[in-house]
Design an enzyme around this catalytic site. Sequence first.
Site, PDB file in Angstrom:
ATOM      1  N   GLY A 127       8.804   4.074   6.883  1.00 36.23           N
ATOM      2  CA  GLY A 127       9.897   4.970   6.480  1.00 36.23           C
ATOM      3  C   GLY A 127      10.266   4.877   5.017  1.00 36.23           C
ATOM      4  O   GLY A 127      11.426   5.012   4.662  1.00 36.23           O
TER       5      GLY A 127
ATOM      6  N   LEU B 134       5.764   6.316   2.096  1.00 38.49           N
ATOM      7  CA  LEU B 134       4.432   5.875   1.669  1.00 38.49           C
ATOM      8  C   LEU B 134       3.381   6.113   2.753  1.00 38.49           C
ATOM      9  O   LEU B 134       2.286   5.560   2.714  1.00 38.49           O
ATOM     10  CB  LEU B 134       4.465   4.392   1.261  1.00 38.49           C
ATOM     11  CG  LEU B 134       5.450   4.067   0.136  1.00 38.49           C
ATOM     12  CD1 LEU B 134       5.358   2.596  -0.255  1.00 38.49           C
ATOM     13  CD2 LEU B 134       5.191   4.935  -1.101  1.00 38.49           C
TER      14      LEU B 134
ATOM     15  N   ASP C 238      -0.591  14.418   4.075  1.00 33.74           N
ATOM     16  CA  ASP C 238      -0.441  12.959   4.220  1.00 33.74           C
ATOM     17  C   ASP C 238      -1.681  12.355   4.869  1.00 33.74           C
ATOM     18  O   ASP C 238      -2.174  11.304   4.447  1.00 33.74           O
ATOM     19  CB  ASP C 238       0.804  12.630   5.058  1.00 33.74           C
ATOM     20  CG  ASP C 238       2.091  12.924   4.303  1.00 33.74           C
ATOM     21  OD1 ASP C 238       2.007  13.433   3.167  1.00 33.74           O
ATOM     22  OD2 ASP C 238       3.178  12.651   4.847  1.00 33.74           O
TER      23      ASP C 238
HETATM   24  C1  MEV Z   1       5.719  14.326   3.173  1.00 34.96           C
HETATM   25  O1  MEV Z   1       5.007  13.167   2.784  1.00 34.96           O
HETATM   26  C2  MEV Z   1       5.251  15.519   2.402  1.00 34.96           C
HETATM   27  C3  MEV Z   1       5.930  16.823   2.759  1.00 34.96           C
HETATM   28  O2  MEV Z   1       5.423  17.791   1.824  1.00 34.96           O
HETATM   29  C4  MEV Z   1       5.641  17.258   4.169  1.00 34.96           C
HETATM   30  C5  MEV Z   1       4.202  17.688   4.377  1.00 34.96           C
HETATM   31  O3  MEV Z   1       3.478  17.958   3.428  1.00 34.96           O
HETATM   32  O4  MEV Z   1       3.833  17.758   5.564  1.00 34.96           O
HETATM   33  C6  MEV Z   1       7.425  16.737   2.565  1.00 34.96           C
END
Ligand code: MEV
Length: 305
Positions: A95, A98, A144
């Site tokens: 959380g 990272l 991610d």
């Molecule tokens: C989260 O690490 C990145 C966001 O752009 C969400 C996503 O891309 O799925 C906030």
Amino acid sequence: MVEVFLFMASFSGRGQGKLILMGEHAVVYGKHAVGTHLSRGLSLRLRALKRAPGRLDPLRSLDSKAREAYRSAAREAGVDPDRYGLTIASRLPVGQGLGSSAAFSVAASRALLAAAGRGAPDAEVLRLAGVMERVFHGTPSGMDAVMALGRGPVIFRKGAPPERLVPGRPLALVVILSGTSPSTRTMVEKVRRGCDRDRSTYGSLIDAAGDLVLQGLEAIRRGSLAELGRAMNENHAVLRALGVSTPALDRLVEKARTAGALGAKLTGGGGGGAVIALASARAHAGEIRKKLNMGKNSFMTIMRV
Ligand code: MEV
């Protein structure tokens, strides 16, 4: 009841932590984003179980969301989740923006594909990790998980294959942990509600973020750190206007700039989590860390091919 677990075949997978340099949130709306993996990551092992009735829950190390995500991916891969005990070793703070959930999703997908006796090409890992990431985050862009593959700096655009990014020079970054845990899902939904409420303002902010990423990309390719720092600062201002920063993150961004960072911004979903600061080189990143005086709540990472 005596528990009998006989360990048989075992399958492992790994996922890396991630760092978004620019473009978070706007990437959900089809804009470019730039990021890389961290050397820290998460390793996961599945061990086939043979057990007596009255068994322990083989997924007891997982919270309810992680369990739901893992079970969905296992079903998708054609693996019985109750056949395997699962252990995790992670050096990623949970959380903190990272990518601990993406690292878990990629690691579990790799292990599940191995358990299913299938190869694990990146595209297949990403497809399965996407099933898990949707349980964690609702409507993720998929970025991610791409970074969690651990393939270095990438340019990401939803729906397109990730592009390898070759920086003109290595980028020395300081990562600063705020200590508060955001929910990416909540922050993505917050921006979505903003878009529904005021399409014109939010649309302009998302366009602005997209343009800044393209400017940042040019600066990265040319190795122009001052230009990249400026684009990062402006990207933070846009994220603030989108409502995903917090007073604590803004203070950390200011602190990093005062400590000499060429640019600083929140990274990831916001609402807490981490801030990144651009230094001119490794030694400069060390100086910034020293001035910040945040001990283990800051670390250095170098973004290079
Ligand atoms: C989260 O690490 C990145 C966001 O752009 C969400 C996503 O891309 O799925 C906030």
